[in-house]
Write a protein that holds these residues in place. Structure first.
Motif, PDB file in Angstrom:
ATOM      1  N   TRP A   9       0.834  -1.198   0.000  1.00  0.00           N
ATOM      2  CA  TRP A   9       0.000   0.000   0.000  1.00  0.00           C
ATOM      3  C   TRP A   9       0.874   1.256   0.000  1.00  0.00           C
ATOM      4  O   TRP A   9       0.608   2.209  -0.722  1.00  0.00           O
ATOM      5  CB  TRP A   9      -0.936  -0.013   1.205  1.00  0.00           C
ATOM      6  N   GLU A  10       1.936   1.269   0.786  1.00  0.00           N
ATOM      7  CA  GLU A  10       2.820   2.434   0.855  1.00  0.00           C
ATOM      8  C   GLU A  10       3.471   2.713  -0.499  1.00  0.00           C
ATOM      9  O   GLU A  10       3.558   3.863  -0.936  1.00  0.00           O
ATOM     10  CB  GLU A  10       3.895   2.222   1.920  1.00  0.00           C
ATOM     11  N   ILE A  11       3.929   1.676  -1.173  1.00  0.00           N
ATOM     12  CA  ILE A  11       4.540   1.855  -2.492  1.00  0.00           C
ATOM     13  C   ILE A  11       3.505   2.390  -3.483  1.00  0.00           C
ATOM     14  O   ILE A  11       3.787   3.288  -4.280  1.00  0.00           O
ATOM     15  CB  ILE A  11       5.165   0.542  -2.988  1.00  0.00           C
ATOM     16  N   SER A  12       2.289   1.862  -3.419  1.00  0.00           N
ATOM     17  CA  SER A  12       1.209   2.355  -4.291  1.00  0.00           C
ATOM     18  C   SER A  12       0.924   3.825  -4.012  1.00  0.00           C
ATOM     19  O   SER A  12       0.742   4.621  -4.943  1.00  0.00           O
ATOM     20  CB  SER A  12      -0.068   1.544  -4.084  1.00  0.00           C
ATOM     21  N   LYS A  13       0.881   4.206  -2.733  1.00  0.00           N
ATOM     22  CA  LYS A  13       0.626   5.606  -2.374  1.00  0.00           C
ATOM     23  C   LYS A  13       1.715   6.515  -2.931  1.00  0.00           C
ATOM     24  O   LYS A  13       1.422   7.637  -3.355  1.00  0.00           O
ATOM     25  CB  LYS A  13       0.539   5.774  -0.856  1.00  0.00           C
ATOM     26  N   ASN A  14       2.964   6.044  -2.928  1.00  0.00           N
ATOM     27  CA  ASN A  14       4.038   6.851  -3.520  1.00  0.00           C
ATOM     28  C   ASN A  14       3.745   7.119  -4.995  1.00  0.00           C
ATOM     29  O   ASN A  14       3.976   8.218  -5.493  1.00  0.00           O
ATOM     30  CB  ASN A  14       5.384   6.157  -3.362  1.00  0.00           C
ATOM     31  N   GLY A  15       3.242   6.104  -5.705  1.00  0.00           N
ATOM     32  CA  GLY A  15       2.864   6.291  -7.102  1.00  0.00           C
ATOM     33  C   GLY A  15       1.720   7.281  -7.259  1.00  0.00           C
ATOM     34  O   GLY A  15       1.736   8.149  -8.134  1.00  0.00           O
ATOM     35  N   PHE A  16       0.701   7.178  -6.387  1.00  0.00           N
ATOM     36  CA  PHE A  16      -0.420   8.121  -6.436  1.00  0.00           C
ATOM     37  C   PHE A  16       0.047   9.543  -6.148  1.00  0.00           C
ATOM     38  O   PHE A  16      -0.415  10.491  -6.782  1.00  0.00           O
ATOM     39  CB  PHE A  16      -1.511   7.722  -5.442  1.00  0.00           C
ATOM     40  N   ASP A  17       0.965   9.704  -5.202  1.00  0.00           N
ATOM     41  CA  ASP A  17       1.506  11.037  -4.910  1.00  0.00           C
ATOM     42  C   ASP A  17       2.203  11.624  -6.130  1.00  0.00           C
ATOM     43  O   ASP A  17       2.043  12.798  -6.446  1.00  0.00           O
ATOM     44  CB  ASP A  17       2.507  10.977  -3.754  1.00  0.00           C
ATOM     45  N   SER A  18       2.981  10.817  -6.811  1.00  0.00           N
ATOM     46  CA  SER A  18       3.697  11.268  -8.001  1.00  0.00           C
ATOM     47  C   SER A  18       2.712  11.686  -9.098  1.00  0.00           C
ATOM     48  O   SER A  18       2.910  12.696  -9.768  1.00  0.00           O
ATOM     49  CB  SER A  18       4.614  10.151  -8.493  1.00  0.00           C
ATOM     50  N   ILE A  19       1.659  10.914  -9.256  1.00  0.00           N
ATOM     51  CA  ILE A  19       0.620  11.256 -10.238  1.00  0.00           C
ATOM     52  C   ILE A  19      -0.085  12.549  -9.838  1.00  0.00           C
ATOM     53  O   ILE A  19      -0.316  13.434 -10.670  1.00  0.00           O
ATOM     54  CB  ILE A  19      -0.380  10.091 -10.371  1.00  0.00           C
ATOM     55  N   TRP A  20      -0.416  12.690  -8.563  1.00  0.00           N
ATOM     56  CA  TRP A  20      -1.124  13.872  -8.085  1.00  0.00           C
ATOM     57  C   TRP A  20      -0.315  15.140  -8.344  1.00  0.00           C
ATOM     58  O   TRP A  20      -0.847  16.156  -8.788  1.00  0.00           O
ATOM     59  CB  TRP A  20      -1.444  13.707  -6.604  1.00  0.00           C
ATOM     60  N   ARG A  21       0.998  15.080  -8.084  1.00  0.00           N
ATOM     61  CA  ARG A  21       1.839  16.259  -8.333  1.00  0.00           C
ATOM     62  C   ARG A  21       1.860  16.608  -9.821  1.00  0.00           C
ATOM     63  O   ARG A  21       1.830  17.779 -10.191  1.00  0.00           O
ATOM     64  CB  ARG A  21       3.250  16.027  -7.796  1.00  0.00           C
ATOM     65  N   LEU A  22       1.885  15.594 -10.684  1.00  0.00           N
ATOM     66  CA  LEU A  22       1.862  15.848 -12.128  1.00  0.00           C
ATOM     67  C   LEU A  22       0.498  16.397 -12.558  1.00  0.00           C
ATOM     68  O   LEU A  22       0.425  17.302 -13.390  1.00  0.00           O
ATOM     69  CB  LEU A  22       2.192  14.561 -12.885  1.00  0.00           C
ATOM     70  N   LYS A  24      -1.417  18.275 -10.841  1.00  0.00           N
ATOM     71  CA  LYS A  24      -1.479  19.685 -10.442  1.00  0.00           C
ATOM     72  C   LYS A  24      -0.879  20.573 -11.525  1.00  0.00           C
ATOM     73  O   LYS A  24      -1.333  21.698 -11.734  1.00  0.00           O
ATOM     74  CB  LYS A  24      -0.742  19.913  -9.117  1.00  0.00           C
ATOM     75  N   ARG A  25       0.139  20.076 -12.215  1.00  0.00           N
ATOM     76  CA  ARG A  25       0.777  20.856 -13.280  1.00  0.00           C
ATOM     77  C   ARG A  25       0.028  20.758 -14.605  1.00  0.00           C
ATOM     78  O   ARG A  25      -0.080  21.733 -15.333  1.00  0.00           O
ATOM     79  CB  ARG A  25       2.220  20.393 -13.483  1.00  0.00           C
ATOM     80  N   LEU A  26      -0.456  19.554 -14.942  1.00  0.00           N
ATOM     81  CA  LEU A  26      -1.046  19.327 -16.264  1.00  0.00           C
ATOM     82  C   LEU A  26      -2.556  19.491 -16.312  1.00  0.00           C
ATOM     83  O   LEU A  26      -3.131  19.579 -17.389  1.00  0.00           O
ATOM     84  CB  LEU A  26      -0.679  17.925 -16.760  1.00  0.00           C
ATOM     85  N   GLY A  27      -3.198  19.482 -15.168  1.00  0.00           N
ATOM     86  CA  GLY A  27      -4.640  19.659 -15.126  1.00  0.00           C
ATOM     87  C   GLY A  27      -5.393  18.330 -15.100  1.00  0.00           C
ATOM     88  O   GLY A  27      -4.804  17.249 -15.207  1.00  0.00           O
ATOM     89  N   PRO A  28      -6.705  18.417 -14.963  1.00  0.00           N
ATOM     90  CA  PRO A  28      -7.530  17.221 -14.759  1.00  0.00           C
ATOM     91  C   PRO A  28      -7.640  16.299 -15.974  1.00  0.00           C
ATOM     92  O   PRO A  28      -8.103  15.169 -15.838  1.00  0.00           O
ATOM     93  CB  PRO A  28      -8.892  17.791 -14.375  1.00  0.00           C
ATOM     94  N   LYS A  29      -7.222  16.746 -17.141  1.00  0.00           N
ATOM     95  CA  LYS A  29      -7.293  15.865 -18.311  1.00  0.00           C
ATOM     96  C   LYS A  29      -6.250  14.751 -18.264  1.00  0.00           C
ATOM     97  O   LYS A  29      -6.386  13.739 -18.932  1.00  0.00           O
ATOM     98  CB  LYS A  29      -7.136  16.671 -19.601  1.00  0.00           C
ATOM     99  N   PHE A  30      -5.188  14.963 -17.473  1.00  0.00           N
ATOM    100  CA  PHE A  30      -4.172  13.923 -17.329  1.00  0.00           C
ATOM    101  C   PHE A  30      -4.764  12.759 -16.550  1.00  0.00           C
ATOM    102  O   PHE A  30      -5.341  12.943 -15.491  1.00  0.00           O
ATOM    103  CB  PHE A  30      -2.939  14.467 -16.607  1.00  0.00           C
TER     104      PHE A  30
END
Length: 127
Positions: A9-22, A24-30
């Motif tokens: 779960w922790e490793i998966s959350k790290n992936g979700f965090d990375s996606i969330w930060r991206l 924020k930059r690219l917008g909801p279409k990503f």
């Protein structure tokens, strides 16, 4: 610190965090994706079983690689916060999933869909 389920779960959350930060930059279409696979006879595995976590998040830049490969508080720059928290110890969760923790794990990263992929070997002694 982690049981196997908590580590995954922790490793998966790290992936979700990375996606969330991206996002924020690219917008909801990503559209972010996290995939978890269990493979037999992978060449990087000494035991024949390999668990792979993939995400299409922001990847690791040179400064973030340094943060990833070290533990402890940041002294010069603020840690970028993810949506799901960051305590700077989640990266060691992968060690809990290893049959032989002394060997460490591998981390592949790219900062763009067309960029070079870098493979980092993360030995426990290096953290």
């Amino acid at each position: 610190m982690y049981n196997e389920g908590g580590a995954a779960w922790e490793i998966s959350k790290n992936g979700f965090d990375s996606i969330w930060r991206l996002m924020k930059r690219l917008g909801p279409k990503f559209k972010g994706v996290v995939e978890i696979m269990l493979l037999d006879n992978h060449p990087l595995s000494s035991t024949g079983k390999t668990m792979i976590f993939l995400d299409n998040g922001e990847g690791l830049t040179e400064p973030s690689k340094k943060r990833f490969l070290s533990l402890g508080p940041e002294t010069r720059e603020r840690i970028s916060q993810g949506r799901f928290d960051q305590k700077r110890i989640g990266r060691i969760a992968a060690l809990r999933l290893l049959n032989d923790q002394s060997q460490g794990f591998f981390f592949l990263t790219s900062t763009s869909s067309t960029g070079d992929v870098q493979m980092l070997h993360v030995p426990p002694a290096g953290l």
